[in-house]
Design a protein around this motif. Structure first.
Motif, PDB file in Angstrom:
ATOM      1  N   GLY A 263       9.291   5.464  -5.935  1.00 39.72           N
ATOM      2  CA  GLY A 263       8.534   4.730  -4.935  1.00 39.72           C
ATOM      3  C   GLY A 263       7.182   4.239  -5.403  1.00 39.72           C
ATOM      4  N   TRP A 264       6.817   4.523  -6.653  1.00 38.67           N
ATOM      5  CA  TRP A 264       5.509   4.106  -7.151  1.00 38.67           C
ATOM      6  C   TRP A 264       5.448   2.618  -7.455  1.00 38.67           C
ATOM      7  N   GLU A 265       6.600   1.963  -7.506  1.00 33.29           N
ATOM      8  CA  GLU A 265       6.623   0.546  -7.876  1.00 33.29           C
ATOM      9  C   GLU A 265       5.726  -0.287  -6.971  1.00 33.29           C
ATOM     10  N   LEU A 266       5.913  -0.126  -5.661  1.00 31.48           N
ATOM     11  CA  LEU A 266       5.132  -0.934  -4.722  1.00 31.48           C
ATOM     12  C   LEU A 266       3.664  -0.510  -4.700  1.00 31.48           C
ATOM     13  N   THR A 267       3.401   0.766  -4.953  1.00 31.99           N
ATOM     14  CA  THR A 267       2.009   1.207  -5.047  1.00 31.99           C
ATOM     15  C   THR A 267       1.309   0.540  -6.220  1.00 31.99           C
ATOM     16  N   VAL A 268       2.016   0.435  -7.339  1.00 36.24           N
ATOM     17  CA  VAL A 268       1.439  -0.211  -8.524  1.00 36.24           C
ATOM     18  C   VAL A 268       1.190  -1.694  -8.258  1.00 36.24           C
ATOM     19  N   VAL A 269       2.180  -2.363  -7.665  1.00 34.37           N
ATOM     20  CA  VAL A 269       2.017  -3.785  -7.344  1.00 34.37           C
ATOM     21  C   VAL A 269       0.852  -3.973  -6.371  1.00 34.37           C
ATOM     22  N   SER A 270       0.757  -3.085  -5.389  1.00 33.98           N
ATOM     23  CA  SER A 270      -0.346  -3.171  -4.426  1.00 33.98           C
ATOM     24  C   SER A 270      -1.691  -3.020  -5.119  1.00 33.98           C
ATOM     25  N   ALA A 271      -1.785  -2.066  -6.038  1.00 33.18           N
ATOM     26  CA  ALA A 271      -3.042  -1.862  -6.767  1.00 33.18           C
ATOM     27  C   ALA A 271      -3.428  -3.108  -7.547  1.00 33.18           C
ATOM     28  N   VAL A 272      -2.449  -3.733  -8.189  1.00 28.08           N
ATOM     29  CA  VAL A 272      -2.716  -4.927  -8.986  1.00 28.08           C
ATOM     30  C   VAL A 272      -3.194  -6.080  -8.115  1.00 28.08           C
ATOM     31  N   VAL A 273      -2.492  -6.305  -7.007  1.00 27.54           N
ATOM     32  CA  VAL A 273      -2.838  -7.427  -6.125  1.00 27.54           C
ATOM     33  C   VAL A 273      -4.164  -7.168  -5.412  1.00 27.54           C
ATOM     34  N   VAL A 274      -4.352  -5.958  -4.924  1.00 26.97           N
ATOM     35  CA  VAL A 274      -5.625  -5.610  -4.282  1.00 26.97           C
ATOM     36  C   VAL A 274      -6.773  -5.769  -5.272  1.00 26.97           C
ATOM     37  N   GLY A 275      -6.497  -5.498  -6.548  1.00 24.41           N
ATOM     38  CA  GLY A 275      -7.526  -5.610  -7.571  1.00 24.41           C
ATOM     39  C   GLY A 275      -7.840  -7.030  -7.997  1.00 24.41           C
TER      40      GLY A 275
END
Length: 345
Positions: A263-275
């Motif tokens: 489930g970390w996939e979407l967390t990683v994508v979120s971090a990238v986009v939020v950043g």
């Protein structure tokens, strides 16, 4: 013969320089705003619960964010090319379990574990990158398929078992718990990878070409940029970083099950986009992605300290993702409008 529409090279250079300066200013402001939000969050949580920033709390925050920062760095390199890698979480799980099984009962050191992890992750990235760049299969389809394939392989290897910390070499476990001058090893490794990647993207031509591909693949092709090779390299790098993250996951937690990092996939994508790395490619920085990862990790830690229902972590992450994408769209529209005005002048 020169027409009224022709512009001399001297006039084009300042125009490109102004455009680049404007875009850089916009995304520097984005990173500054994320940093400000992070400071406010930390300060507010510390006021509510002073233990949040005691020595153990600060160490836990650094350790917990290290792996997500690494994954965000690797993911951002793929996203700037206008692609995505949804398999990073499963690669972390496969690497952590495989390495744990390999070194259990041995005297292998942390360097061996990290190198093997990078190798396993690079192979996974190579498969995804080849299908996307050479096979021209949509990245979303390829990496979503790889997510399930890698998970299936991980479950097949695990057979319902788990890796226990008592069987791992002490030197590997010390990588996850040790420190130098009071700073844990894991954040130091993450910062080193972050700095090296940021330097490469900014300094080397092949790094800048990744942004050109994300900005306009057709223009990049006409400029002679080897698009397939660059995209393939981006996926191999993302996989290698995910493999390194899997090695650090093993060192950090010791006990590993087959669904580690699920489930970390979407967390990683979120971090990238939020950043500030635009999901449409071409803009953003790995430092901004790292700040986004640190912000999400801090939110998670703050909710635990404040004894808030964990459900709100997912809700806040989703809200930040929507807000970031909306902000990127607004910035894109306003930047385009500003550049057109400058061009007319």
């Amino acid at each position: 013969m020169t027409t009224a529409l022709d512009k001399p090279p001297a006039a084009l250079a300042p125009e490109r320089s102004d455009a680049r300066a404007l875009v850089d200013a916009v995304f520097r402001a984005r990173e500054i705003s994320i940093g400000g939000a992070l400071v406010l969050l930390v300060f507010g949580t510390w006021i509510a619960n002073p233990s949040f920033l005691d020595s153990q709390g600060t160490k836990d925050l650094l350790l917990n964010s290290s792996i997500l920062v690494l994954l965000a760095v690797g993911q951002s390199v793929v996203v700037v090319t206008r692609h995505i890698d949804l398999s990073v979480g499963s690669v972390v799980g496969l690497t952590a379990f495989t390495l744990g099984d390999f070194v259990s009962g041995t005297d292998d050191g942390p360097l061996t574990v990290m190198l093997l992890g990078i190798g396993i992750g690079a192979v996974c990235g190579l498969v995804s990158g080849a299908l996307v760049s050479l096979g021209k299969v949509p990245a979303l389809v390829v990496t979503l398929g790889m997510l399930y394939v890698v998970q299936g392989v991980d479950y097949a290897l695990a057979h319902g078992g788990q890796i226990n910390a008592v069987h791992l070499p002490d030197s590997v476990l010390s990588l996850g718990s040790g420190s130098v001058l009071g700073i844990p090893y894991l954040p130091l490794i993450s910062v080193t990878v972050l700095a090296a990647t940021a330097y490469f993207l900014r300094t080397y031509r092949s790094g800048r070409e990744l942004y050109a591909i994300g900005s306009s693949p057709e223009a990049a092709r006409l400029a002679g940029i080897p698009i397939r090779r660059r995209v393939l390299a981006a996926y191999v790098f993302s996989g290698a970083v995910a493999g390194l993250a899997g090695a650090l996951w093993l060192a950090r937690f010791g006990t590993v099950v087959a669904n580690a990092a699920s489930g970390w996939e979407l967390t990683v994508v979120s971090a990238v986009v939020v950043g500030g790395v635009a999901i449409t490619g071409g803009t953003g920085s790995v430092s901004g992605a790292a700040l986004g990862a640190l912000l999400l990790t801090t939110i998670s830690g703050a909710l635990v300290v404040l004894k808030v229902d964990p459900f709100w972590e997912q809700a806040i992450t989703g809200a930040l993702l929507i807000l970031a994408i909306s902000a990127d769209r607004i910035v894109q529209i306003r930047t385009t409008h500003a550049l057109r005005k400058r061009s007319r002048r």
